[in-house]
Scaffold this motif. Sequence first.
Motif, PDB file in Angstrom:
ATOM      1  N   GLN A  32     -19.635  12.204 -49.351  1.00 52.69           N
ATOM      2  CA  GLN A  32     -20.404  13.230 -50.050  1.00 52.69           C
ATOM      3  C   GLN A  32     -19.527  14.166 -50.867  1.00 52.69           C
ATOM      4  O   GLN A  32     -19.990  14.758 -51.851  1.00 52.69           O
ATOM      5  CB  GLN A  32     -21.237  14.029 -49.048  1.00 52.69           C
ATOM      6  CG  GLN A  32     -22.374  13.247 -48.427  1.00 52.69           C
ATOM      7  CD  GLN A  32     -23.171  14.090 -47.445  1.00 52.69           C
ATOM      8  OE1 GLN A  32     -23.376  15.279 -47.667  1.00 52.69           O
ATOM      9  NE2 GLN A  32     -23.609  13.483 -46.359  1.00 52.69           N
ATOM     10  N   ILE A  33     -18.252  14.316 -50.492  1.00 51.46           N
ATOM     11  CA  ILE A  33     -17.346  15.146 -51.298  1.00 51.46           C
ATOM     12  C   ILE A  33     -16.268  14.279 -51.954  1.00 51.46           C
ATOM     13  O   ILE A  33     -15.203  14.754 -52.311  1.00 51.46           O
ATOM     14  CB  ILE A  33     -16.711  16.268 -50.451  1.00 51.46           C
ATOM     15  CG1 ILE A  33     -15.813  15.709 -49.356  1.00 51.46           C
ATOM     16  CG2 ILE A  33     -17.775  17.174 -49.854  1.00 51.46           C
ATOM     17  CD1 ILE A  33     -14.960  16.782 -48.680  1.00 51.46           C
ATOM     18  N   SER A  34     -16.586  12.965 -52.061  1.00 50.14           N
ATOM     19  CA  SER A  34     -15.723  12.009 -52.789  1.00 50.14           C
ATOM     20  C   SER A  34     -14.339  11.873 -52.181  1.00 50.14           C
ATOM     21  O   SER A  34     -13.338  11.754 -52.896  1.00 50.14           O
ATOM     22  CB  SER A  34     -15.614  12.416 -54.264  1.00 50.14           C
ATOM     23  OG  SER A  34     -16.884  12.457 -54.869  1.00 50.14           O
ATOM     24  N   ILE A  50     -12.989  25.257 -39.489  1.00 50.13           N
ATOM     25  CA  ILE A  50     -11.969  24.648 -40.341  1.00 50.13           C
ATOM     26  C   ILE A  50     -12.626  24.065 -41.581  1.00 50.13           C
ATOM     27  O   ILE A  50     -13.658  23.389 -41.487  1.00 50.13           O
ATOM     28  CB  ILE A  50     -11.222  23.538 -39.580  1.00 50.13           C
ATOM     29  CG1 ILE A  50     -10.557  24.114 -38.330  1.00 50.13           C
ATOM     30  CG2 ILE A  50     -10.184  22.857 -40.473  1.00 50.13           C
ATOM     31  CD1 ILE A  50     -10.033  23.057 -37.385  1.00 50.13           C
ATOM     32  N   ILE A  51     -12.031  24.307 -42.732  1.00 51.73           N
ATOM     33  CA  ILE A  51     -12.545  23.774 -43.991  1.00 51.73           C
ATOM     34  C   ILE A  51     -11.582  22.708 -44.511  1.00 51.73           C
ATOM     35  O   ILE A  51     -10.382  22.951 -44.647  1.00 51.73           O
ATOM     36  CB  ILE A  51     -12.722  24.882 -45.043  1.00 51.73           C
ATOM     37  CG1 ILE A  51     -13.875  25.802 -44.623  1.00 51.73           C
ATOM     38  CG2 ILE A  51     -12.985  24.289 -46.422  1.00 51.73           C
ATOM     39  CD1 ILE A  51     -14.121  26.949 -45.566  1.00 51.73           C
ATOM     40  N   ILE A  52     -12.109  21.515 -44.776  1.00 56.62           N
ATOM     41  CA  ILE A  52     -11.332  20.406 -45.319  1.00 56.62           C
ATOM     42  C   ILE A  52     -11.750  20.212 -46.776  1.00 56.62           C
ATOM     43  O   ILE A  52     -12.949  20.165 -47.086  1.00 56.62           O
ATOM     44  CB  ILE A  52     -11.605  19.103 -44.535  1.00 56.62           C
ATOM     45  CG1 ILE A  52     -11.331  19.305 -43.035  1.00 56.62           C
ATOM     46  CG2 ILE A  52     -10.773  17.949 -45.097  1.00 56.62           C
ATOM     47  CD1 ILE A  52      -9.911  19.604 -42.699  1.00 56.62           C
ATOM     48  N   TYR A  53     -10.762  20.076 -47.662  1.00 53.90           N
ATOM     49  CA  TYR A  53     -11.092  19.914 -49.077  1.00 53.90           C
ATOM     50  C   TYR A  53     -10.073  19.011 -49.764  1.00 53.90           C
ATOM     51  O   TYR A  53      -8.913  18.919 -49.340  1.00 53.90           O
ATOM     52  CB  TYR A  53     -11.147  21.276 -49.780  1.00 53.90           C
ATOM     53  CG  TYR A  53      -9.870  22.079 -49.703  1.00 53.90           C
ATOM     54  CD1 TYR A  53      -8.929  22.059 -50.729  1.00 53.90           C
ATOM     55  CD2 TYR A  53      -9.595  22.868 -48.581  1.00 53.90           C
ATOM     56  CE1 TYR A  53      -7.764  22.800 -50.650  1.00 53.90           C
ATOM     57  CE2 TYR A  53      -8.432  23.604 -48.489  1.00 53.90           C
ATOM     58  CZ  TYR A  53      -7.511  23.576 -49.536  1.00 53.90           C
ATOM     59  OH  TYR A  53      -6.353  24.300 -49.459  1.00 53.90           O
ATOM     60  N   VAL A  99     -20.185  22.060 -47.663  1.00 54.25           N
ATOM     61  CA  VAL A  99     -20.388  23.373 -48.290  1.00 54.25           C
ATOM     62  C   VAL A  99     -19.554  23.430 -49.566  1.00 54.25           C
ATOM     63  O   VAL A  99     -18.325  23.477 -49.511  1.00 54.25           O
ATOM     64  CB  VAL A  99     -19.971  24.524 -47.345  1.00 54.25           C
ATOM     65  CG1 VAL A  99     -20.222  25.867 -48.012  1.00 54.25           C
ATOM     66  CG2 VAL A  99     -20.713  24.440 -46.023  1.00 54.25           C
ATOM     67  N   ASP A 100     -20.215  23.391 -50.722  1.00 52.75           N
ATOM     68  CA  ASP A 100     -19.527  23.527 -52.014  1.00 52.75           C
ATOM     69  C   ASP A 100     -18.340  22.564 -52.141  1.00 52.75           C
ATOM     70  O   ASP A 100     -17.197  22.983 -52.333  1.00 52.75           O
ATOM     71  CB  ASP A 100     -19.040  24.966 -52.218  1.00 52.75           C
ATOM     72  CG  ASP A 100     -20.190  25.953 -52.259  1.00 52.75           C
ATOM     73  OD1 ASP A 100     -21.283  25.557 -52.702  1.00 52.75           O
ATOM     74  OD2 ASP A 100     -19.999  27.101 -51.851  1.00 52.75           O
ATOM     75  N   LEU A 104     -17.069  21.743 -43.759  1.00 51.49           N
ATOM     76  CA  LEU A 104     -16.867  22.803 -42.766  1.00 51.49           C
ATOM     77  C   LEU A 104     -17.033  22.209 -41.372  1.00 51.49           C
ATOM     78  O   LEU A 104     -18.071  21.636 -41.047  1.00 51.49           O
ATOM     79  CB  LEU A 104     -17.878  23.936 -42.970  1.00 51.49           C
ATOM     80  CG  LEU A 104     -17.930  25.008 -41.861  1.00 51.49           C
ATOM     81  CD1 LEU A 104     -16.589  25.726 -41.743  1.00 51.49           C
ATOM     82  CD2 LEU A 104     -19.049  25.993 -42.137  1.00 51.49           C
ATOM     83  N   ILE A 105     -15.982  22.311 -40.564  1.00 47.75           N
ATOM     84  CA  ILE A 105     -16.013  21.836 -39.186  1.00 47.75           C
ATOM     85  C   ILE A 105     -16.189  23.052 -38.285  1.00 47.75           C
ATOM     86  O   ILE A 105     -15.319  23.916 -38.217  1.00 47.75           O
ATOM     87  CB  ILE A 105     -14.709  21.089 -38.834  1.00 47.75           C
ATOM     88  CG1 ILE A 105     -14.523  19.910 -39.787  1.00 47.75           C
ATOM     89  CG2 ILE A 105     -14.727  20.609 -37.385  1.00 47.75           C
ATOM     90  CD1 ILE A 105     -13.161  19.266 -39.704  1.00 47.75           C
TER      91      ILE A 105
END
Length: 225
Positions: A32-34, A50-53, A99-100, A104-105
């Motif tokens: 979903q976030i490629s 925790i935010i993964i990006y 989220v954007d 978000l974990i």
Amino acid sequence: MPTSHGTIAITARGDGSRWYGRISISLEMAQQISIKEGDRVSARFTEEGIIIYADENGRIKIPAAKGKNDKKHAFEAATTTLGLKEVKLSQQAVGTEVVDDTILIRVPAEYLAGDNPKKRKPRKKAIKSVQPQQKREIYPAFTQHRVFGSAAAIVTEANRSGKKVRPMNLKEIIDLLIEDGQDVKVLGPRFFKLNGQSVTPSDLADTANKVSGCTDQDRIILVMD
């Protein structure tokens, strides 16, 4: 915001001086976030978790997704990177959501370090002001007591070049692989089977690096007892 489930675990390596968080996210959510196998990501922590990006310069490399019915990408990072407390936590399910263009974990509050990682910054400045050599001692306990011979040389050289290595003995590597869902059988002191195939200790170490999403700058090395 689509919600799914991932997992989280916290564990210590070696003599307990090195703590890592192990995170897994569903294949569907990564898509979903490629994010896909081989991509690099970064992690940051907030009050919510925790935010993964996606980050082409990130130190975390996404490994292949594994699992029969619910495939997940699983990787490790230092607890200071993830904002986690240095406390043992067996693998457990946690909520995750998109989220954007980030994931978000939602980590239980009792395992979040809060401001602790930020408080460690003054210590780093103090080390720099003493002697440049001291910041190279990434794993002093292993260098002085458990890493010898060629392994000690690898650790020393890695420190000099600004890289990190994680010395792990054979049992620790096998435990890591089993935690990842790998089928490891011990057939002899130096003879093993991994997922039905005959392998050597070096093969186990290579697989541990792959499933942990290690990079050339942060790798696991096998230390024979």
